[in-house]
Design a protein around this motif. Structure first.
Motif, short mmCIF file in Angstrom:
data_model
loop_
_atom_site.label_atom_id
_atom_site.label_comp_id
_atom_site.label_asym_id
_atom_site.label_seq_id
_atom_site.Cartn_x
_atom_site.Cartn_y
_atom_site.Cartn_z
N ASP A 146 57.19 51.85 19.45
CA ASP A 146 56.32 51.23 20.63
C ASP A 146 57.16 50.56 21.64
O ASP A 146 56.74 50.53 22.90
CB ASP A 146 56.13 49.56 19.82
N SER A 174 47.08 50.97 25.00
CA SER A 174 46.90 51.72 23.93
C SER A 174 46.10 50.49 22.70
O SER A 174 45.35 50.93 21.83
CB SER A 174 48.09 52.10 23.17
N TYR A 175 46.55 49.39 22.63
CA TYR A 175 45.99 48.44 21.47
C TYR A 175 44.66 47.97 22.01
O TYR A 175 43.99 47.66 21.16
CB TYR A 175 46.96 47.22 21.62
N ALA A 192 47.15 56.68 15.77
CA ALA A 192 46.91 57.04 17.12
C ALA A 192 48.14 57.85 17.71
O ALA A 192 47.97 58.83 18.38
CB ALA A 192 46.79 55.67 18.02
N VAL A 193 49.31 57.25 17.29
CA VAL A 193 50.38 58.31 17.94
C VAL A 193 50.64 59.63 17.37
O VAL A 193 50.80 60.65 18.15
CB VAL A 193 51.76 57.35 17.43
N VAL A 245 54.52 52.97 23.79
CA VAL A 245 53.21 52.32 23.69
C VAL A 245 53.15 51.51 24.83
O VAL A 245 53.70 50.27 24.68
CB VAL A 245 53.03 51.98 22.32
N ALA A 297 57.38 60.62 16.57
CA ALA A 297 56.16 59.72 16.17
C ALA A 297 56.36 59.16 14.77
O ALA A 297 55.91 58.21 14.43
CB ALA A 297 55.19 60.74 15.89
N ASN A 357 52.19 58.11 23.34
CA ASN A 357 51.75 56.54 23.66
C ASN A 357 50.64 56.27 23.07
O ASN A 357 50.15 55.01 23.67
CB ASN A 357 51.70 56.57 25.25
N GLY A 358 49.88 56.63 22.05
CA GLY A 358 48.65 56.13 21.54
C GLY A 358 47.56 56.15 22.33
O GLY A 358 46.58 55.46 21.98
N LEU A 367 48.28 51.91 14.46
CA LEU A 367 49.03 52.51 15.56
C LEU A 367 49.63 53.75 15.34
O LEU A 367 49.77 54.82 16.22
CB LEU A 367 50.23 51.54 15.82
N ARG A 368 50.38 53.89 14.30
CA ARG A 368 51.06 55.15 13.78
C ARG A 368 49.89 56.49 13.68
O ARG A 368 50.44 57.64 14.23
CB ARG A 368 51.42 55.12 12.33
N LEU A 376 42.71 50.76 20.01
CA LEU A 376 42.90 50.45 18.63
C LEU A 376 41.91 49.23 18.02
O LEU A 376 41.28 49.60 16.90
CB LEU A 376 44.47 50.22 18.42
#
Length: 546
Positions: free
Chosen positions: A43, A51-52, A103-104, A47, A35, A150-151, A100-101, A55
């Motif tokens: 990514d 996932s986005y 979420a991971v 990812v 991570a 994978n977020g 993003l970080r 976010l």
């Protein structure tokens, strides 16, 4: 006078506590190190575009704009618990990569919790040996690791379900109904984490119903509803259904793939190729081989499911020392079986199977741990115990080697592609957004990363309907070009395959539409995002008054 001590009495007790601590350190260390790799590598490796969406919605909620990806169209096409947990992150940070970080890391933490909960569940079902093996298999599982990073909400939802099952297994026949209030809260969180955990909640409710535990069932149901009802009520009032609109949209898009190449045998083959080596191995090559020679896929999938069910039911009879214990294993089997059937036959998005079928991999790992634990505890000969212990350790090796490879590999793009579900959308989004003129409105089937990273002055319009119910309806009614034009779309940006799908569903408004290629992003496997500038035909003159 007592006789000489037997071999069993001389055997030193196995230090399960220390071994479990080592498993937790191993599983947590693998996930944390991966991570914290460079965000581009994370990514590329893990990812997906979806996932986005979560976010972007969490960022919108934090800004007070409601659940929307593009700032215009409200959506319930996401799993809410993860988005709600990420809202405070966007109160504190503005950098998209920091979100993003976060979420991971949240997914990694949830999966470490699952490792600990599997140890607890196994101990309550039979013994600390079962718990240790189940935890160890999950700690090293490549499929578990890939989903943890994978977020998305996959690992969070699994953690919620395993937590509920573990608590349930610890409640004996004398537990009062009030003890089921906490259990109901866990089931409610599981439903918020991912709506398909209903396939675990329903067997749980049916088990209580079959045992005529009315007061316990009512207590659990009331607590679960207290958790989910506010969101379900909002979704029903605003969107007409508590079911995320992303589900029907993904099904509709999967059916489009069925029109072109995907068959029922192919769906079964993709599932079989995902599950046969799980949770110990995550093999792209095996998936491709099984998918390309799928004639026996139906029989193979049925045999696989039947084998797991048979092993599970046999173990259930031997595991439950106290007959008042809840029938956890049958519920676990029902959960895995329902997930398998639903995604193979109802929402056959085969490229998502490595995450959609994660509960099935967990079931397989738990049953494998149960079989080995039973053998270890019944074996009398030292060579038999040693052989089984060696087998248990050998099952960890593929996962550990896979983790080592992931820690060392230098990525220049996604390692997954096609059937495996491409990653690496961050890189492609930045390259396409850099080529867009200011004031552009770009439409795409895959808009997660494009929307999340879009600078001010660039708008992104979702065209596959996953987070836009209006687009989903236009896609279904074959008038997608008319919807895109009505939203002011000036550019298309997607893989050629998806641009062709746009053309198939474009409708009459596409007549006279011209497209000019402006840029092409780095490849994602055998696909690469293409940016097209659109030139719409002039509108037809409207008849004047007579």
């Amino acid at each position: 006078m007592s006789g000489p001590a037997s071999a069993d009495s001389r055997r030193r007790p196995f230090p399960h506590g220390l071994a479990l601590l080592a498993v937790l350190v191993l599983g947590g260390g693998i996930r944390l190190c991966l991570a914290l790799r460079d965000i581009v590598a994370v990514d590329d490796l893990f990812v997906p575009d979806d996932s986005y969406y979560t976010l972007a919605i969490a960022r919108s909620l934090a800004a007070g704009h409601g659940p929307t990806v593009d700032g215009t169209v409200l959506t319930n096409g996401f799993q809410p618990l993860l988005a709600f947990l990420l809202v405070p992150v966007f109160w504190l940070v503005r950098d998209p990569d920091a979100g993003l970080r976060a979420a991971v890391l949240l997914g990694a933490l949830a999966d470490v919790v699952t490792i600990a909960l599997l140890a607890r569940l196994g101990s309550r079902l039979r013994s600390p040996t079962l718990g240790l093996l189940a935890a160890g298999f999950w700690a090293a599982s490549p499929l578990a690791v890939a989903n943890a990073l994978n977020g998305l909400e996959t690992s969070l939802s699994v953690a919620c379900v395993v937590a509920a099952l573990s608590v349930w297994a610890g409640l004996d026949g004398a537990a009062p109904p009030r003890r089921f209030l906490g259990l109901g809260l866990l089931w409610g969180l599981a439903l918020l984490a991912r709506v398909d955990t209903a396939f675990a909640v329903l067997p749980f409710g049916l088990a209580l119903l079959a045992r005529r535990e009315w007061s316990r069932l009512c207590a659990a149901a009331a607590a679960a509803l207290a958790v989910v009802l506010p969101w379900w009520a909002y979704s029903t009032v605003v969107f007409g259904t508590p079911v995320p609109e992303s589900g029907p949209a993904v099904r509709q898009y999967a059916l489009l793939h069925r029109e072109l190449y995907l068959t029922t045998q192919g769906q079964l083959a993709a599932a079989l190729g995902t599950l046969l080596p799980a949770p110990f191995v995550h093999s792209r090559a095996l998936r491709e081989v099984v998918f390309e020679s799928s004639a026996w896929a139906g029989l193979g999938t049925a045999a696989y499911a039947a084998l797991l069910a048979a092993v599970g039911l046999i173990l259930d009879r031997s595991f439950r020392r106290d007959r008042s214990l809840a029938p956890v294993l049958p519920v676990v089997l029902a959960w895995g079986g329902a997930i398998l059937a639903f995604y193979v036959f109802v929402v056959p998005a085969a490229w998502f199977f490595p995450r959609y079928l994660l509960p099935c991999a967990l079931v397989a790992g738990l049953l494998a741990a149960g079989a080995l634990a039973s053998g270890l505890e019944r074996a009398r000969a030292p060579w038999a115990r040693g052989g089984l212990a060696l087998l248990a350790c050998a099952l960890l090796v593929p996962g550990l080697l896979s983790a080592w490879d992931l820690l060392r590999v230098e990525t220049t793009g996604t390692l997954d592609a096609g059937l495996h579900g491409a990653k690496g959308y961050r890189r492609a989004a930045h390259e396409i957004l850099a080529a867009l003129p200011a004031g552009s409105v770009v439409g795409a089937m895959q808009t997660g990363a494009l929307t999340y990273f879009a600078p001010p002055g660039v708008r992104v319009v979702n065209l596959d309907g996953v987070v836009d119910g209006f687009a989903a309806r236009a896609l279904r009614e074959r008038r997608l070009a008319g919807y895109a034009r009505a939203r002011g779309v000036t550019h298309l940006a997607d893989w050629p395959f998806n641009i062709e799908n746009f053309a198939r569903r474009a409708g009459p408004a596409a007549s006279g539409l011209r497209a000019r290629e402006l840029a092409r992003a780095s490849p994602q496997g055998h696909e690469a995002t293409v940016l097209l500038a659109l030139e719409w035909p002039p509108p037809l003159p409207q008849p004047g008054p007579r």
